[in-house]
Design a protein around this motif. Structure first.
Motif, mmCIF file in Angstrom:
data_model
loop_
_atom_site.group_PDB
_atom_site.id
_atom_site.type_symbol
_atom_site.label_atom_id
_atom_site.label_comp_id
_atom_site.label_asym_id
_atom_site.label_seq_id
_atom_site.Cartn_x
_atom_site.Cartn_y
_atom_site.Cartn_z
ATOM 1 N N ARG A 305 100.903 53.257 24.065
ATOM 2 C CA ARG A 305 102.314 53.305 24.993
ATOM 3 C C ARG A 305 102.487 51.831 25.501
ATOM 4 O O ARG A 305 103.720 51.554 25.887
ATOM 5 N N VAL A 306 101.605 51.109 26.206
ATOM 6 C CA VAL A 306 101.519 50.021 26.810
ATOM 7 C C VAL A 306 101.704 48.935 25.943
ATOM 8 O O VAL A 306 103.023 47.990 26.179
ATOM 9 N N ALA A 307 101.528 48.852 24.714
ATOM 10 C CA ALA A 307 101.853 47.725 23.697
ATOM 11 C C ALA A 307 103.300 48.077 23.254
ATOM 12 O O ALA A 307 103.861 46.816 23.174
ATOM 13 N N GLY A 308 103.590 48.994 23.141
ATOM 14 C CA GLY A 308 105.125 49.183 22.705
ATOM 15 C C GLY A 308 105.944 48.968 23.810
ATOM 16 O O GLY A 308 107.207 48.170 23.499
ATOM 17 N N GLU A 309 105.668 49.196 25.004
ATOM 18 C CA GLU A 309 106.584 49.017 26.242
ATOM 19 C C GLU A 309 106.584 47.379 26.265
ATOM 20 O O GLU A 309 107.674 46.824 26.538
#
Length: 397
Positions: A305-309
Motif C-alpha cells: 500500500r505504501v509503495a503504491g501510494e
C-alpha cells in the motif's frame, strides 16, 4: 502521453500497490500490473486442505479501478531507459516502477532436493495434495517427512492428519507417522522462546516425531539421508525451508540483505534507482522501530500500500510518506490444539487454544482477502495506508 506506473508481481504487495496507486493518481496515470498468473495466491493458507481453492482472480478486481493487467513474467530491467522486458519478447515502459516480485522457498543445496514436495506456491501445494490423496487411497500406515521446523513446517505438520481425513482416510490419518526435521536444536527458532512451549505441546499432542540438530545430505521424493548415515523412508517428503527474494530483485541496482532483498529507504525507494519502489518480500524495509520487515503477508500488505501510494505521489510531485508498521503480531495455527497468538517482537503470548484459532481463521479466511463483494469504492478505501492498523494481521508468511 499519460504518465505510467508499472507494478511487477501479483501477490499481496503488488495487488495492493496497484490499487493504492490508482487511489492517489486518480486519472492522472496509466497503471499496469504484470504477473505470471492472473490470480492472487493466498500463500499463508497453502498448508491447508483443498489448496486449489486458495487463490483469487485479480483481473476482475483491477478492472474495477481501471488498472491494466498483463499476464507474463518480467525477465529484464533497464533503469536508464525505464523499460521492463516481459517474457523475452516485449518491453513495457514506465515512469515509476514498483517491484513486488515476492519470494521463493530455498531448497537445500543437497542432491535430490528438487524431487521433494513443497507448499510454497499454489501449484506446488496442489501437487502435494494430489500425493496426499494417493497416500490416503493406497497406504495403510503412512509416513510423511517435513523438512523445516519454522512457521510453515509447524503449521503443515499439525495439519497433516486432518489433510488425510479430508481425503477420506480417517484410520490411516490416526496411524500417520509425521517426522519434523530441522538443523536447529529447537522448533520455531525464529519465533523465539515466547510461544515455544505451546508449539512443543501441540506437536507432542499430535504425535509428531522431532529430528532436531539434523544435517541432511540428500533428498528424494521418498527418502531423507542424514549426515550420521541414517536414512528415513517416507511416503512423501515436503520442504518448508525458508525463503529468499525472487530472482527479479537481483536486477534492481543497489545494496541487498542476506535474503536477497533490496535495502530501501523509508519511502520504499531503491536508493540506486530513484524511479523504482520496492514492496513485499523483495524489500528490506525498516518498520519504523529499527526492525526489518519480515517476508510475511502481514508486512507485505502494508508495504504494498505504501509503495503504491508513494510511486503515485512521486510521479505527481507530491511528498512521499514514510513506511511504518509498529504493531507486530503472529498467529500460528496449531492444528487440533488450536492456535497461539503473540504480540510484539519479543512475541509475548496473548491468546491460545480455541480463542486464538478463531482469530487465525478470521484472518486467513476474511481479513487478508480483497473485499469480496465490493466495487471500486470499497477497493480504493481498502488501499489506504492506515487500513492495516484497524485489524490484526497474520504473520505466518
Amino acid at each position: 502521453m499519460a504518465k505510467r506506473i508499472l507494478i511487477i508481481g501479483g501477490g499481496f504487495a503488488g495487488f495492493w500497490a496497484a490499487i493504492a496507486a490508482r487511489r492517489v493518481a486518480k486519472s492522472a496515470a496509466e497503471i499496469t500490473l504484470v504477473s505470471r498468473e492472473p490470480k492472487l495466491e493466498i500463500r499463508p493458507r497453502l498448508y491447508e486442505a483443498k489448496p486449489d481453492r486458495l487463490a483469487v482472480e485479480i483481473p476482475p478486481h483491477l478492472s474495477k479501478v481501471d488498472v491494466n493487467f498483463v499476464c507474463g513474467q518480467a525477465v529484464g530491467l533497464d533503469t536508464t531507459a525505464k523499460l521492463v522486458t516481459i517474457d523475452d519478447r516485449k518491453c513495457l515502459a514506465y515512469d515509476r516502477l514498483i517491484v513486488a516480485t515476492g519470494s521463493r522457498m530455498c531448497r537445500p543445496p543437497v542432491p535430490g532436493a528438487a524431487e521433494a514436495h513443497s507448499v510454497d506456491t499454489q501449484a506446488e501445494a496442489i501437487k502435494f495434495d494430489q500425493r496426499l490423496e494417493e497416500i490416503a487411497r493406497e497406504v495403510e500406515e503412512p509416513t510423511i517427512a517435513v523438512v523445516g521446523a519454522g512457521f510453515t513446517g509447524i503449521e503443515l505438520s499439525l495439519e497433516l492428519r486432518d489433510r488425510l481425513v479430508a481425503h477420506g482416510a480417517t484410520e490411516a490419518a490416526e496411524r500417520l507417522h509425521i517426522v519434523l526435521i530441522d538443523r536447529s536444536d529447537v522448533v520455531g527458532p525464529e519465533l523465539g522462546l515466547g510461544p515455544r512451549s505451546e508449539i512443543e505441546h501441540a506437536l507432542q499432542s499430535a504425535r509428531v516425531e522431532l529430528r532436531l540438530n539434523a544435517t541432511i545430505t540428500a533428498l528424494a521424493s521418498s527418502l531423507v539421508s542424514f549426515a550420521d548415515g541414517s536414512v528415513l523412508s517416507a511416503d512423501a517428503v515436503v520442504l518448508a525451508t525458508g525463503m529468499r527474494a525472487s530472482p527479479f530483485a537481483d536486477k534492481v541496482p543497489g545494496e541487498r540483505d542476506q535474503l536477497g532483498r533490496i535495502i530501501v529507504g523509508a519511502d520504499l525507494r531503491a536508493p540506486a534507482a530513484p524511479e523504482v519502489f520496492v514492496a513485499g518480500d523483495a524489500a528490506a524495509a525498516d518498520t519504523g522501530d529499527g526492525h526489518r520487515a519480515l517476508q510475511s503477508c502481514q508486512h507485505a500488505l502494508q508495504i504494498g500500500r505504501v509503495a503504491g501510494e508513494n510511486a503515485a505521489r512521486d510521479l505527481l510531485g507530491m511528498p512521499c510518506v514514510p513506511y511504518s508498521q509498529l504493531n507486530y503480531v503472529t498467529c500460528l495455527d496449531l492444528g487440533r490444539s488450536g492456535a497461539v497468538r503473540t504480540q510484539g517482537w519479543d512475541r509475548r503470548v496473548e491468546l491460545t487454544g480455541s480463542e486464538a484459532k478463531a482469530l487465525k481463521q478470521k484472518i486467513n479466511t476474511k481479513l487478508i482477502y480483497p473485499p469480496a463483494d465490493g466495487g471500486a469504492d470499497a477497493l480504493l478505501a481498502s488501499s489506504t495506508i492506515d487500513i492495516v492498523k484497524r485489524y490484526e494481521i497474520d504473520g505466518s508468511r
